[in-house]
Write an enzyme that holds these catalytic residues in place. Structure first.
Site, mmCIF file in Angstrom:
data_model
loop_
_atom_site.group_PDB
_atom_site.id
_atom_site.type_symbol
_atom_site.label_atom_id
_atom_site.label_comp_id
_atom_site.label_asym_id
_atom_site.label_seq_id
_atom_site.Cartn_x
_atom_site.Cartn_y
_atom_site.Cartn_z
ATOM 1 N N THR A 177 0.888 -1.075 -0.093
ATOM 2 C CA THR A 177 -0.304 -0.155 -0.081
ATOM 3 C C THR A 177 0.862 1.275 -0.201
ATOM 4 O O THR A 177 0.625 2.307 -0.781
ATOM 5 C CB THR A 177 -0.978 0.096 1.236
ATOM 6 O OG1 THR A 177 -1.626 -1.195 1.163
ATOM 7 C CG2 THR A 177 -1.813 1.411 1.095
ATOM 8 N N GLU A 204 5.546 -6.449 -4.366
ATOM 9 C CA GLU A 204 4.811 -6.526 -5.457
ATOM 10 C C GLU A 204 5.544 -6.640 -6.731
ATOM 11 O O GLU A 204 6.564 -6.232 -6.681
ATOM 12 C CB GLU A 204 3.776 -5.056 -5.672
ATOM 13 C CG GLU A 204 2.957 -4.854 -4.244
ATOM 14 C CD GLU A 204 1.715 -5.913 -3.930
ATOM 15 O OE1 GLU A 204 1.320 -6.531 -4.665
ATOM 16 O OE2 GLU A 204 1.528 -6.088 -3.004
#
Length: 296
Positions: free
Chosen positions: A70, A271
């Site tokens: 995030t 990610e």
């Protein structure tokens, strides 16, 4: 006295996000901040939420509650609005918070945002994707493929261990070319990690003296032939002393390129964002984060 006007964005899909959104707001208010919460609709990125939430121009800091993924997604928005970042660590690994010495306790983290000065930190970049902590090619990128969001929410750090154990015995070295500081090195490796911060992977350390504001990348390459060597290396990987092993290449630089025979995924802050060939650049003092002063 604490004060300030914070835009709060909580990733309700982070492991502790949904149940912590109300507690996050309460902790910031208790710490002395005025809070404007922006609840992003489904499908809106963190950067889009930052741009929408700051459009009124009445906030002086952006507070993001979530994990490292995030926070990574917030980087373009933070750079565009030019506001300092406050971190409420609500993710699985919280590597950036640990690298910066930010408490993992919600109330204590809110106090840091309200009372500490915002200090500049560096950003890494690979193929145009900026990151806080570490970009890796090899084992950790394969692990990121296997570590699904549901497993993160259900198992937390234990999920990393379960997935890593299953993947470890299948790990095989690959050939890569490292280009940096006028050198061209052909290597056989299981993983190359290019660290801007100190911690990654929910417990691993790039280098024992690495800092996210030291103006350099800390790079290591695990040039081992057998998976069981990684098991032996684990304590050193956790402490950041793996560079003392003869089959671990470790160095510092500010830019490098990594090439592989076929494209391999690059894991940035947990990610998968790009593929090799991977070109890395460092951006010193690129943004400001509320954090305790660095240890002397």
């Amino acid at each position: 006295m604490p004060g300030g006007h914070a835009l709060l964005i909580v990733n309700r899909h982070a492991r502790n996000g949904a149940e912590s959104a109300a507690a996050a707001r309460a902790a910031l208010v208790e710490a002395g901040l005025t809070v404007a919460e922006f609840e992003a609709p489904a499908g809106m990125s963190c950067t889009e939420a930052i741009l929408a939430g700051t459009a009124g121009g009445d906030v002086d800091r952006v507070v993001v509650g979530g994990g490292d993924g995030t926070l990574n997604g917030a980087i373009p928005g933070l750079l565009q609005v030019g506001l300092p970042l406050g971190i409420l660590p609500l993710g699985t690994a919280n590597d950036l918070a640990r690298s910066l010495g930010i408490p993992l306790d919600l109330e204590a983290a809110a106090q840091v945002i309200a009372t500490e000065a915002a200090r500049p930190i560096d950003l890494g970049e690979v193929n145009g994707h900026r990151y806080f902590n570490v970009a890796s090619i090899g084992f950790s990128a394969e692990l990121a493929k296997e570590m699904k969001a549901e497993a993160k929410r259900r198992w937390g750090k234990l999920g990393y261990a379960i997935a890593a154990f299953g993947l470890l015995r299948r790990a095989r070295p690959f050939t890569a070319t490292l280009i940096h500081d006028g050198q061209v090195k052909r290597i056989r490796t299981i993983q190359v990690s290019v660290g801007n911060g100190k911690h990654h992977g929910g417990g691993m350390t790039v280098a024992e003296d690495a800092r996210p504001d030291d103006g350099v990348f800390d790079v290591y390459s695990l040039e081992v032939e057998h998976w069981w060597r990684l098991v032996a290396l684990l304590p050193w990987l956790r402490s950041g002393t793996q560079g003392r092993w003869k089959d671990v290449r470790a160095f510092r630089t500010t830019a490098l390129e990594l090439r592989t025979r076929r494209p391999r995924a690059v894991n940035t802050d947990g990610e998968l964002t790009t593929h090799t060939p991977a070109v890395f650049r460092l951006h010193p003092a690129a943004l400001r984060v509320f954090a305790p002063p660095p240890a002397a």
